[in-house]
Design a protein around this motif. Structure first.
Motif, short mmCIF file in Angstrom:
data_model
loop_
_atom_site.label_atom_id
_atom_site.label_comp_id
_atom_site.label_asym_id
_atom_site.label_seq_id
_atom_site.Cartn_x
_atom_site.Cartn_y
_atom_site.Cartn_z
N ASP A 25 0.86 -1.19 0.00
CA ASP A 25 0.00 0.00 0.00
C ASP A 25 0.90 1.24 0.00
OD1 ASP A 25 -2.44 1.20 -0.09
OD2 ASP A 25 -2.84 1.08 2.05
N PRO A 26 0.79 2.09 -1.02
CA PRO A 26 1.67 3.27 -1.05
C PRO A 26 1.48 4.18 0.16
CG PRO A 26 0.53 2.96 -3.14
CD PRO A 26 -0.11 2.03 -2.16
N VAL A 27 2.56 4.82 0.54
CA VAL A 27 2.47 5.82 1.61
C VAL A 27 1.69 7.03 1.12
CG1 VAL A 27 3.82 7.32 3.13
CG2 VAL A 27 4.66 5.04 2.57
N VAL A 28 1.96 7.42 -0.12
CA VAL A 28 1.31 8.58 -0.73
C VAL A 28 0.84 8.19 -2.12
CG1 VAL A 28 1.67 10.90 -1.66
CG2 VAL A 28 2.67 10.28 0.54
N GLY B 236 9.86 7.38 -4.85
CA GLY B 236 8.55 8.00 -4.94
C GLY B 236 8.37 9.03 -3.84
N GLN B 237 7.17 9.49 -3.67
CA GLN B 237 6.90 10.51 -2.67
C GLN B 237 6.81 9.87 -1.28
OE1 GLN B 237 3.68 13.10 -3.81
NE2 GLN B 237 4.03 12.65 -5.97
N LYS B 238 7.80 10.17 -0.46
CA LYS B 238 7.91 9.63 0.90
C LYS B 238 7.98 8.10 0.92
CE LYS B 238 5.47 13.47 3.13
NZ LYS B 238 4.84 14.16 2.00
N LEU C 103 8.67 0.70 0.68
CA LEU C 103 9.46 1.02 1.88
C LEU C 103 9.22 2.50 2.21
CD1 LEU C 103 12.80 -0.74 0.85
CD2 LEU C 103 10.96 -1.66 2.28
N PRO C 104 8.55 2.78 3.33
CA PRO C 104 8.29 4.18 3.68
C PRO C 104 9.59 4.94 3.94
CG PRO C 104 6.85 2.70 4.92
CD PRO C 104 7.90 1.84 4.27
N PHE C 105 9.70 6.12 3.39
CA PHE C 105 10.81 7.03 3.66
C PHE C 105 10.21 8.27 4.30
CE2 PHE C 105 14.01 10.27 2.47
CZ PHE C 105 15.15 9.67 2.97
N GLN C 106 10.09 8.20 5.60
CA GLN C 106 9.33 9.20 6.33
C GLN C 106 10.00 10.57 6.36
OE1 GLN C 106 9.08 7.67 10.30
NE2 GLN C 106 11.25 7.17 10.37
N TRP D 183 17.89 -0.29 4.36
CA TRP D 183 16.99 -1.40 4.64
C TRP D 183 17.63 -2.74 4.31
CZ3 TRP D 183 15.14 2.84 1.74
CH2 TRP D 183 14.14 3.62 2.35
N ASN D 184 17.17 -3.78 4.99
CA ASN D 184 17.49 -5.15 4.61
C ASN D 184 16.58 -5.52 3.44
OD1 ASN D 184 17.18 -8.11 4.49
ND2 ASN D 184 18.39 -8.13 6.36
#
Length: 687
Positions: free
Chosen positions: A164-167, A191-193, A209-212, A244-245
């Motif tokens: 599920d995409p973050v954004v 992507g975005q975040k 992978l979320p990039f907060q 990330w792993n």
């Protein structure tokens, strides 16, 4: 467009993306979340009735920063950078027991988000405090560097990652971060975040992978492919590098507390060091063991665009916006080479696998190759008119590039262009080549991520840098499953028809061949019977002739006896007194009567022989006719075989392509079904 314009566009895009709403993050992203201004008011309102200097439930005092950091009776309650490992957060967010505050509803979502963001940012005490260093979750350092492909299966996600995409943005934006795994069919797209992971064999999304921290501006896989690094942040505000792993998707390292977005970063081949750079013109190198700063290099005079360790881990190359290119000793940061040649910003770089050659590309439109024995620029060639944006070495020592002319290209290492690929819609940005040197991936300003076949230049498909929500993905793939099922059913029906047609052709050929054998046997039997029938007919004719001769003789005998008997009767009638005449006349009559009987028997024998002769002659004539008929039938049967044989090949030839279409349809159907199952089984993102 100048290099500074390019970066300004990137940063404007980054700022715009940070304004998109997200769930579970403090509303005020510009302010650094700190204990005094943001966390203490929450504690005062919701927690300090039980956790203060006088009343310390569970041994925990939240009334001061120092008391909080001492933890409670069960140990530390917060861990810098890791909300999920911080009991203060998990109990307050009601993801663990006992839920806090006890016997009360959960505190406001905004307060929970603020608490989480404070932990993520490093537990700042005051607005001007330095964050606590976030310790790596695992030691990823390697005892030695493996040159070439590592042993064992290539690193791919082995646990189900979030899909599920973050954004989900109203439209895609420029893709400025891209990396291909060196040994696996895996591509990472910024992507975005978030960072999106795609399988380059199936073109399917395999992880988010979320990039907060904001916008990822650089992506790098470790040299063995086990780790994925992302650097980025928020322009003019903050920057961070996350590692990330690849197999588990777990965040294991975070370094850097930049005041501006990280534009360049890499992890060393032995996975002991992480280097980063950006608008602050400073190269910083951190340890992966404890996330501490090891050294800094301050020689660049402009924004740092690119940073990359050599594959053998010995050197570190860094490049900037004005064309500055430096090579350092990776272990200690001592300057190794200052390479001059580019006349505009260096936008990307790539090391050859043997670490002996460094490729750089620039807004001056060229690609330059530098050898590391004496630092000379031994090859320069024009790559993209108006400016080159991306360059990568392949494992077979070719180069792929992308640039402002919108045309991705592949070159031999002597600068000879091997192929120009179909143009992307807008200015070309990043480029990558897959581990087997078979697919080229290129991005552009519109958000296009295009995948090409290197061998023939054909477009294989596109990857979405702005995928729909998980629910929307499931709905789309469900429709695709239905369409693929229809295609499969049609292919199955067509294949079944070709098999039936082949079976019919084979059956008809077998029947025709059997008929040849049958009619040949019948013709032979008919021919074999003719001599016998002829002999019987001849015998019957001979028997008729013999019977006729007997009849003739007996008729003559009868005629003679009847004449004698009539004469004697006349003599007897004339000499009635003579008894001997009467006796002799009687004897003559008896003989005549006997002869009459013999004639009648002979006549019957002739009639029977005549009937038998006619029957045998008719049988013989029929036998001869049958020979002709069966021979004609046998000849017709032989002539019927070649058309049946000729029908076999087209019927057989039709089966293979129908089977291929069926197999392809089955593979497509199974792939989308597997994708649907994967989507349905994907972890649901926390709200």
């Amino acid at each position: 467009m100048t290099a500074s314009c390019l970066l300004r566009r990137l940063l404007l895009a980054a700022v715009a993306w940070t304004l998109l709403p997200t769930t579970g993050v403090a509303a005020d992203k510009k302010a650094k979340i700190n204990y005094d201004e943001h966390i203490l008011p929450i504690f005062r309102e919701k927690c300090m009735a039980c956790h203060n200097g006088d009343k310390q439930s569970g041994g925990l005092d939240l009334s001061t920063y120092s008391a909080l950091m001492q933890g409670g009776a069960s140990g530390d309650v917060v861990k810098a950078g890791d909300p999920d490992a911080s009991r203060l957060y998990t109990l307050t967010a009601h993801t663990e027991e006992p839920k806090m505050p006890p016997r009360s509803p959960r505190i406001a979502d905004e307060s929970i988000a603020t608490l989480k963001q404070w932990i993520v940012q490093g537990l700042l005490e005051k607005g001007n405090s330095k964050p606590i260093a976030i310790k790596p979750k695992a030691d990823v350092t390697l005892s030695s560097i493996t040159r070439g492909r590592p042993e064992g299966p290539p690193p791919m996600p082995t646990t189900k990652l979030r899909l599920d995409p973050v954004v989900v943005a109203p439209r895609p934006n420029a893709v400025i971060a891209l990396a291909a795994s060196p040994w696996a069919p895996l591509i990472a797209v910024g992507g975005q975040k978030q960072v999106l992971l795609y399988n380059t064999d199936t073109m399917q999304l395999v992880g988010v992978l979320p990039f907060q921290y904001g916008l990822p501006t650089v992506l790098r896989f470790s040299r063995n492919g086990s780790l994925l690094l992302a650097g980025g942040g928020r322009g003019g505000q903050s920057g961070k590098v996350v590692v990330w792993n690849v197999k588990t998707g777990e965040t294991i390292i975070e370094v850097g507390n930049e005041t501006d977005s990280v534009l360049a970063a890499d992890i060393s081949a032995d996975q002991t060091l992480i280097a980063l750079g950006g608008p602050n013109k400073m190269v910083r190198v951190y340890s992966t063991k404890d996330a501490t700063l090891q050294y800094e290099m301050k020689k660049h005079t402009d924004w740092i665009y690119s940073v990359e360790f050599s594959p053998d881990g010995v050197l570190l190359a860094t490049a900037d916006r004005t064309g500055g290119l430096l090579v350092w000793e990776a272990a200690n940061g001592r300057e190794f080479y200052n390479l001059r040649g580019h006349t505009a910003g260096i936008t990307d770089m790539s090391w050859r696998d043997d670490s002996n050659v460094l490729a750089t590309t620039s807004e001056d439109s060229t690609v330059r190759l530098w050898e590391m024995e004496n630092g000379s620029n031994f090859k320069t060639f024009g790559a993209h008119g108006g400016g080159s944006q991306g360059v990568k070495f392949s494992h077979d020592n070719r180069l792929v590039t992308n640039g402002r002319d919108r045309t991705p290209k592949i070159w031999d290492q002597n600068g000879g262009q091997q192929r120009a690929f179909e143009a992307v819609p807008d200015v070309g940005l990043r480029v990558a080549i897959t581990h087997e040197n078979a697919k080229l991936i290129a991005t552009d300003w519109t958000g296009m991520v295009k995948v090409y076949n290197v061998a023939d230049g054909k477009v294989l498909g596109t990857l979405s840098a702005n995928p729909p929500t998980l629910a929307e993905q499931i709905a789309l793939v469900t429709k695709d499953v239905a369409a693929k099922q229809v295609a499969f059913d049609a292919a199955q029906q067509a294949f079944t028809a070709t098999e039936a047609n082949l079976k019919k052709a084979n059956d008809e050929l077998a029947a025709a061949q059997a008929n040849v054998t049958k009619t040949a046997a019948e013709a032979k039997a008919a021919a074999d019977a003719v001599p016998g029938l002829k002999a019987k007919a001849d015998q019957a004719t001979a028997a008729l002739t013999a019977a006729q001769m007997v009849l003739q003789a007996r008729t003559a005998k009868l005629q003679s006896l009847q004449g004698v008997a009539n004469q004697l009767k006349a003599n007897a009638d004339a000499n009635k007194a003579n008894a001997e005449f009467a006796k002799v006349a009687a004897e003559a009559k008896t003989a005549a009567d006997q002869a009459q009987a013999e004639v009648a028997a002979a006549q019957k024998a002739v009639a029977d022989a005549d009937a038998a002769a006619k029957a045998m002659t008719a049988a013989y004539t029929a036998g001869v006719a049958k020979v002709t008929a069966t021979q004609q039938a046998a000849q017709a049967a032989v002539q019927a075989v070649p058309p049946k044989q000729a029908a076999i090949k087209p019927a057989m030839d039709a089966v293979a392509p129908a089977k291929a279409k069926l197999d392809a349809a089955a593979a497509d159907l199974n792939a989308v079904k597997a994708n649907l199952d994967n989507l349905k089984a994907a972890p649901v993102a926390a709200k």
